[in-house]
Design a protein around this motif. Structure first.
Motif, PDB file in Angstrom:
ATOM      1  N   GLY A 349      34.577 -18.920   1.285  1.00  0.00           N
ATOM      2  CA  GLY A 349      35.428 -19.709   2.168  1.00  0.00           C
ATOM      3  C   GLY A 349      35.978 -20.946   1.493  1.00  0.00           C
ATOM      4  O   GLY A 349      35.751 -21.186   0.303  1.00  0.00           O
ATOM      5  N   TRP A 350      36.714 -21.727   2.259  1.00  0.00           N
ATOM      6  CA  TRP A 350      37.258 -22.987   1.762  1.00  0.00           C
ATOM      7  C   TRP A 350      36.135 -23.988   1.530  1.00  0.00           C
ATOM      8  O   TRP A 350      35.146 -24.014   2.261  1.00  0.00           O
ATOM      9  N   VAL A 351      36.323 -24.858   0.538  1.00  0.00           N
ATOM     10  CA  VAL A 351      35.392 -25.958   0.273  1.00  0.00           C
ATOM     11  C   VAL A 351      36.173 -27.257   0.253  1.00  0.00           C
ATOM     12  O   VAL A 351      37.137 -27.403  -0.513  1.00  0.00           O
ATOM     13  N   ASP A 352      35.796 -28.169   1.120  1.00  0.00           N
ATOM     14  CA  ASP A 352      36.419 -29.491   1.143  1.00  0.00           C
ATOM     15  C   ASP A 352      35.816 -30.365   0.057  1.00  0.00           C
ATOM     16  O   ASP A 352      34.619 -30.278  -0.244  1.00  0.00           O
ATOM     17  N   LEU A 353      36.635 -31.230  -0.536  1.00  0.00           N
ATOM     18  CA  LEU A 353      36.148 -32.208  -1.499  1.00  0.00           C
ATOM     19  C   LEU A 353      36.252 -33.600  -0.890  1.00  0.00           C
ATOM     20  O   LEU A 353      37.308 -33.933  -0.325  1.00  0.00           O
ATOM     21  N   PRO A 354      35.196 -34.446  -0.975  1.00  0.00           N
ATOM     22  CA  PRO A 354      33.901 -34.160  -1.591  1.00  0.00           C
ATOM     23  C   PRO A 354      33.181 -33.019  -0.855  1.00  0.00           C
ATOM     24  O   PRO A 354      33.335 -32.864   0.349  1.00  0.00           O
ATOM     25  N   PHE A 355      32.381 -32.258  -1.608  1.00  0.00           N
ATOM     26  CA  PHE A 355      31.706 -31.098  -1.037  1.00  0.00           C
ATOM     27  C   PHE A 355      30.223 -31.398  -0.838  1.00  0.00           C
ATOM     28  O   PHE A 355      29.711 -32.452  -1.219  1.00  0.00           O
ATOM     29  N   ASP A 356      29.543 -30.458  -0.227  1.00  0.00           N
ATOM     30  CA  ASP A 356      28.107 -30.576   0.041  1.00  0.00           C
ATOM     31  C   ASP A 356      27.346 -30.310  -1.261  1.00  0.00           C
ATOM     32  O   ASP A 356      27.115 -29.159  -1.628  1.00  0.00           O
ATOM     33  N   GLU A 357      26.967 -31.364  -1.947  1.00  0.00           N
ATOM     34  CA  GLU A 357      26.318 -31.213  -3.253  1.00  0.00           C
ATOM     35  C   GLU A 357      24.946 -30.569  -3.142  1.00  0.00           C
ATOM     36  O   GLU A 357      24.515 -29.844  -4.043  1.00  0.00           O
ATOM     37  N   ALA A 358      24.240 -30.830  -2.036  1.00  0.00           N
ATOM     38  CA  ALA A 358      22.929 -30.225  -1.848  1.00  0.00           C
ATOM     39  C   ALA A 358      23.051 -28.711  -1.671  1.00  0.00           C
ATOM     40  O   ALA A 358      22.240 -27.942  -2.203  1.00  0.00           O
ATOM     41  N   LEU A 359      24.077 -28.287  -0.942  1.00  0.00           N
ATOM     42  CA  LEU A 359      24.302 -26.854  -0.758  1.00  0.00           C
ATOM     43  C   LEU A 359      24.658 -26.195  -2.078  1.00  0.00           C
ATOM     44  O   LEU A 359      24.149 -25.116  -2.403  1.00  0.00           O
ATOM     45  N   HIS A 360      25.513 -26.853  -2.859  1.00  0.00           N
ATOM     46  CA  HIS A 360      25.872 -26.294  -4.161  1.00  0.00           C
ATOM     47  C   HIS A 360      24.640 -26.153  -5.041  1.00  0.00           C
ATOM     48  O   HIS A 360      24.435 -25.116  -5.692  1.00  0.00           O
ATOM     49  N   GLU A 361      23.805 -27.188  -5.080  1.00  0.00           N
ATOM     50  CA  GLU A 361      22.607 -27.141  -5.920  1.00  0.00           C
ATOM     51  C   GLU A 361      21.677 -26.017  -5.467  1.00  0.00           C
ATOM     52  O   GLU A 361      21.088 -25.308  -6.297  1.00  0.00           O
ATOM     53  N   ALA A 362      21.533 -25.859  -4.153  1.00  0.00           N
ATOM     54  CA  ALA A 362      20.666 -24.803  -3.634  1.00  0.00           C
ATOM     55  C   ALA A 362      21.186 -23.425  -4.037  1.00  0.00           C
ATOM     56  O   ALA A 362      20.405 -22.543  -4.441  1.00  0.00           O
ATOM     57  N   GLU A 363      22.502 -23.222  -3.925  1.00  0.00           N
ATOM     58  CA  GLU A 363      23.085 -21.940  -4.301  1.00  0.00           C
ATOM     59  C   GLU A 363      22.956 -21.693  -5.807  1.00  0.00           C
ATOM     60  O   GLU A 363      22.691 -20.567  -6.248  1.00  0.00           O
ATOM     61  N   LEU A 364      23.137 -22.749  -6.589  1.00  0.00           N
ATOM     62  CA  LEU A 364      22.969 -22.628  -8.037  1.00  0.00           C
ATOM     63  C   LEU A 364      21.533 -22.259  -8.382  1.00  0.00           C
ATOM     64  O   LEU A 364      21.279 -21.396  -9.232  1.00  0.00           O
ATOM     65  N   ASN A 365      20.570 -22.906  -7.709  1.00  0.00           N
ATOM     66  CA  ASN A 365      19.161 -22.635  -7.993  1.00  0.00           C
ATOM     67  C   ASN A 365      18.784 -21.190  -7.693  1.00  0.00           C
ATOM     68  O   ASN A 365      17.934 -20.604  -8.381  1.00  0.00           O
ATOM     69  N   LYS A 366      19.403 -20.596  -6.669  1.00  0.00           N
ATOM     70  CA  LYS A 366      19.152 -19.189  -6.382  1.00  0.00           C
ATOM     71  C   LYS A 366      19.518 -18.335  -7.592  1.00  0.00           C
ATOM     72  O   LYS A 366      18.806 -17.387  -7.943  1.00  0.00           O
ATOM     73  N   ARG A 367      20.623 -18.693  -8.212  1.00  0.00           N
ATOM     74  CA  ARG A 367      21.088 -17.906  -9.352  1.00  0.00           C
ATOM     75  C   ARG A 367      20.288 -18.211 -10.613  1.00  0.00           C
ATOM     76  O   ARG A 367      20.101 -17.329 -11.453  1.00  0.00           O
TER      77      ARG A 367
END
Length: 389
Positions: A349-367
């Motif tokens: 989906g769309w991502v607004d900037l500034p974005f949710d950095e905690a969500l990004h980090e969580a998704e990155l950590n999954k990978r």
């Protein structure tokens, strides 16, 4: 201080190149006094090739030596922020290699440490050497001066980053979430993502991206990306990149109300409207009329000074207060764009900037957890894993 004593953290491809520039006297008012690397073979190389330079196993030892006034951080991507923060704590100026880091949260922490260090007179820079390219400097100048009017559209096709499977197979850390933290966006494109926002003077307000992971190569990270950006003034932008296309293209196009500028094949072309397009449209009564347009020759002076130019500028900033070409704090801008592209794809989906950095980090950590290179294996990786493009 009359001379900056540089230390280099990590003497892989980029670190070794910076060391040679300093040893060969290409940087005025500076000298290389120390290097460090966790890899024995790299330390052996340094002792053989860098006469008179102290060699250490890690940054802590080098910083405690008192031999350096400034460090160049040329470690793996994930380590850039922590090494910068460590150096600031020791009262040392910091110049980091690109990218600023892998995720915005860690880079924000680095920027906060840099802000505190700045109060003590410490400088912070990033090796965005493409900012020394006179083409992009001229583009930035023309836009800032209003020559293009209001920006309406940008389009960057940067597909000349061709990389074969043999390139990716040359290191188990390459193109992995735990080793590099991403693919073409984090390794090859940080310069273009920086220039995209630096030249036009605007960050996107939201992004929709389609990152394809392992589309052309047997890798786990993105190797093909198409992204669409929107800006506060209504402008739009497209960014397209891949490492799997040959022959590739590098074309940056910026359109505004007063014309269009294209940079391609190391040349700039400026199509200038005689009057702003909105003015023409307001007075025009002919169905198929178009604004009068002139192809304008733009004088481009100088040559790109590249990596040595950034190191020289950083030394001049320390010694003489010269403004930095690439302040380290600005590294978060291009990284935020690439983070938003990843997050947009992961969340579909769309991502607004500034974005949710905690969500990004969580998704990155999954990978990272599912990565083919485990975190425990990469935590102490030698510093030659960075800057390989």
């Amino acid at each position: 201080m009359t001379e900056v004593r540089y230390g280099i953290i990590g003497i892989g491809n980029m670190g070794a190149g910076h060391a040679r520039s300093l040893i060969e006297g290409k940087i005025k008012g500076a000298k290389l006094t120390a290097v460090c690397d966790g890899m024995p073979a790299k330390r052996d190389w340094a002792r053989e090739q860098l006469a008179g330079v102290a060699v250490y196993e890690n940054a802590e030892q080098m910083l405690e030596s008192g031999l350096v006034d400034a460090v160049i951080v040329a470690t793996p991507h994930y380590d850039h922020p922590q090494e910068a923060i460590r150096a600031f704590a020791k009262g040392v100026h910091v110049l980091i290699e690109k990218p600023a880091g892998v995720y915005a949260k860690q880079v924000r922490e680095m920027n906060e440490a840099a802000s505190v260090a700045a109060k003590e007179g410490l400088k912070f820079g990033i090796v965005y050497n493409q900012r020394t390219n006179p083409l992009y400097r001229k583009l930035r100048d023309l836009i800032a001066a209003g020559e293009l009017g209001e920006i309406r559209r940008t389009n960057w096709i940067i597909t000349n980053w061709y990389r074969s499977q043999a390139y990716y197979d040359s290191g188990s850390w390459r193109a992995t979430w735990s080793g590099e933290g991403g693919g073409v966006l984090i390794n090859q494109c940080p310069h273009q993502l920086d220039l995209w926002q630096w030249t036009i003077g605007m960050m996107p307000t939201r992004i929709r991206a389609f990152c394809h992971f392992g589309k052309h190569r047997s890798i786990e990270v993105e190797d093909d990306v198409t992204a669409y950006a929107e800006y506060e003034n209504g402008a739009t932008g497209v960014f397209i990149t891949t490492t799997g296309e040959a022959p590739g293209t590098n074309r940056f196009e910026v359109a505004g109300t007063r014309g269009k500028i294209v940079i391609e094949n190391d040349e700039m072309t400026f199509w200038r409207l005689r009057e702003p397009e909105p003015d023409f449209n307001a007075r025009n009564t002919e169905s198929f009329a178009t604004p009068e347009c002139w192809k304008v020759d733009i004088p481009i002076h100088g040559t790109s000074s590249g990596h040595p130019g950034i190191i020289q500028n950083f030394a001049d900033a320390i010694l003489h207060g010269t403004p930095l070409i690439a302040p380290g704090e600005e590294g978060i801008h291009g990284l935020s764009i690439s983070n938003a592209m990843h997050l947009s794809t992961w969340t579909d989906g769309w991502v607004d900037l500034p974005f949710d950095e905690a969500l990004h980090e969580a998704e990155l950590n999954k990978r990272i957890e599912a990565s083919s290179v485990r975190k425990a294996e990469t935590a102490g990786k030698p510093a030659d894993l960075t800057g390989t493009y």
